[in-house]
Every structure is written in structure tokens, then in C-alpha cells.
Design a protein around this motif. Structure first.
Motif, short mmCIF file in Angstrom:
data_model
loop_
_atom_site.label_atom_id
_atom_site.label_comp_id
_atom_site.label_asym_id
_atom_site.label_seq_id
_atom_site.Cartn_x
_atom_site.Cartn_y
_atom_site.Cartn_z
N PRO A 17 -8.56 -9.04 -8.88
CA PRO A 17 -7.56 -8.50 -9.80
C PRO A 17 -7.22 -7.06 -9.41
N LEU A 18 -5.98 -6.70 -9.58
CA LEU A 18 -5.53 -5.37 -9.21
C LEU A 18 -5.54 -4.47 -10.44
N ASP A 19 -6.42 -3.49 -10.45
CA ASP A 19 -6.46 -2.54 -11.56
C ASP A 19 -5.36 -1.50 -11.35
N GLN A 20 -5.16 -0.66 -12.35
CA GLN A 20 -4.07 0.32 -12.30
C GLN A 20 -4.23 1.31 -11.14
N GLU A 21 -5.45 1.74 -10.88
CA GLU A 21 -5.66 2.69 -9.78
C GLU A 21 -5.31 2.06 -8.44
N THR A 22 -5.73 0.81 -8.24
CA THR A 22 -5.42 0.12 -6.99
C THR A 22 -3.92 -0.07 -6.84
N LEU A 23 -3.25 -0.49 -7.90
CA LEU A 23 -1.80 -0.65 -7.87
C LEU A 23 -1.11 0.65 -7.50
N PHE A 24 -1.58 1.75 -8.10
CA PHE A 24 -0.98 3.05 -7.82
C PHE A 24 -1.18 3.43 -6.36
N LEU A 25 -2.40 3.27 -5.84
CA LEU A 25 -2.68 3.64 -4.45
C LEU A 25 -1.89 2.79 -3.46
N VAL A 26 -1.78 1.50 -3.73
CA VAL A 26 -1.00 0.62 -2.85
C VAL A 26 0.48 1.05 -2.87
N SER A 27 1.01 1.32 -4.06
CA SER A 27 2.42 1.72 -4.16
C SER A 27 2.65 3.06 -3.46
N GLN A 28 1.70 4.00 -3.57
CA GLN A 28 1.83 5.28 -2.89
C GLN A 28 1.78 5.11 -1.37
N THR A 29 0.95 4.19 -0.91
CA THR A 29 0.87 3.92 0.53
C THR A 29 2.21 3.41 1.05
N PHE A 30 2.79 2.46 0.32
CA PHE A 30 4.10 1.95 0.74
C PHE A 30 5.18 3.00 0.59
N LYS A 31 5.06 3.88 -0.40
CA LYS A 31 5.99 5.00 -0.53
C LYS A 31 5.90 5.89 0.70
N ALA A 32 4.67 6.16 1.14
CA ALA A 32 4.48 6.99 2.33
C ALA A 32 5.13 6.35 3.55
N LEU A 33 5.01 5.03 3.65
CA LEU A 33 5.55 4.32 4.81
C LEU A 33 7.04 4.00 4.67
N SER A 34 7.64 4.38 3.53
CA SER A 34 9.06 4.07 3.32
C SER A 34 9.97 5.19 3.81
N ASP A 35 9.40 6.29 4.22
CA ASP A 35 10.19 7.45 4.64
C ASP A 35 10.24 7.52 6.17
N PRO A 36 11.44 7.54 6.75
CA PRO A 36 11.55 7.58 8.22
C PRO A 36 10.84 8.76 8.87
N THR A 37 10.89 9.93 8.24
CA THR A 37 10.22 11.10 8.82
C THR A 37 8.71 10.90 8.85
N ARG A 38 8.16 10.38 7.77
CA ARG A 38 6.71 10.15 7.74
C ARG A 38 6.30 9.07 8.74
N ILE A 39 7.13 8.06 8.90
CA ILE A 39 6.84 7.02 9.90
C ILE A 39 6.82 7.64 11.30
N ARG A 40 7.78 8.50 11.59
CA ARG A 40 7.82 9.14 12.90
C ARG A 40 6.59 10.01 13.13
N ILE A 41 6.17 10.73 12.09
CA ILE A 41 4.97 11.57 12.21
C ILE A 41 3.74 10.71 12.45
#
Length: 111
Positions: A17-41
Motif C-alpha cells: 500500500p502506498l502511504d502519503q509520504e511514499t506518494l509524495f516522494l514518488v510524485s516529487q521524483t517524477f516532478k524532478a524528471l519532468s523538467d528538461p533542464t533537470r534531465i539534462r543536468i
């Protein structure tokens, strides 16, 4: 079930089961990977460490832009740094995320 999943993926996905903290961390990870500049870095940091100045020069970006993105990535523990005098050298801090990024790049370039 997706036939392309291997046993390890199948054994973890949908069985915890996905608790709130896990959901938040997963969403933040995908947020990090959703930005072209961060992907390039992250792509540059996959193979070697770089200073902020080196990253800015290689990516043709301002130092403040690179520093801002590195701060975001560091907060998520995706990158780490070491200090040498007054220079900070950044490198990858999470092989899982680098593998995820590599898979995404392979998927995007697969014909």
C-alpha cells in the motif's frame, strides 16, 4: 499484468500500500524528471561529477539557473556534492533514479 515486467517488478508493484509520504516522494521524483533542464543536468551527472560552472558551460545556462536546479535535485537526494576549496562538485546520488532516467531515454529513442 504487463508481460514486460520481470519478477522483481511484479513482486513489488501492487503488493505494498502506498502511504502519503511514499506518494509524495514518488510524485516529487517524477516532478524532478519532468523538467528538461533537470534531465539534462542528471544526464551529465550520470557519467561524471561536475562543478556548477562546468554544468552551466556545458548546458549553455546561467550559473544561477543551474544552482537552483541542483538545489531542487539535492533536496530529493538525487544528487550530492563535495567541496574542494570554494568549488562544489556535484554527482549522482541515487542509481535507482539514474536507471529510471536511462530507461525513459531508451524508451523515448526506441524506434
Amino acid at each position: 499484468m504487463n508481460q514486460h515486467m520481470n519478477k522483481n517488478e511484479d513482486s513489488f508493484i501492487n503488493k505494498h500500500p502506498l502511504d502519503q509520504e511514499t506518494l509524495f516522494l514518488v510524485s516529487q521524483t517524477f516532478k524532478a524528471l519532468s523538467d528538461p533542464t533537470r534531465i539534462r543536468i542528471l544526464n551529465l551527472l550520470c557519467s561524471a561529477e561536475h562543478s556548477v560552472n562546468e554544468l552551466a558551460e556545458r548546458l549553455n545556462l546561467g550559473q544561477s539557473t543551474v544552482s537552483h536546479q541542483l538545489r531542487f535535485l539535492k533536496q530529493l537526494r538525487l544528487v550530492k556534492f563535495r567541496r574542494a576549496g570554494t568549488t562544489l562538485y556535484y554527482s549522482k546520488d541515487d542509481d535507482h533514479i539514474m536507471n529510471l532516467l536511462n530507461q525513459a531515454i531508451e524508451h523515448a529513442t526506441h524506434n
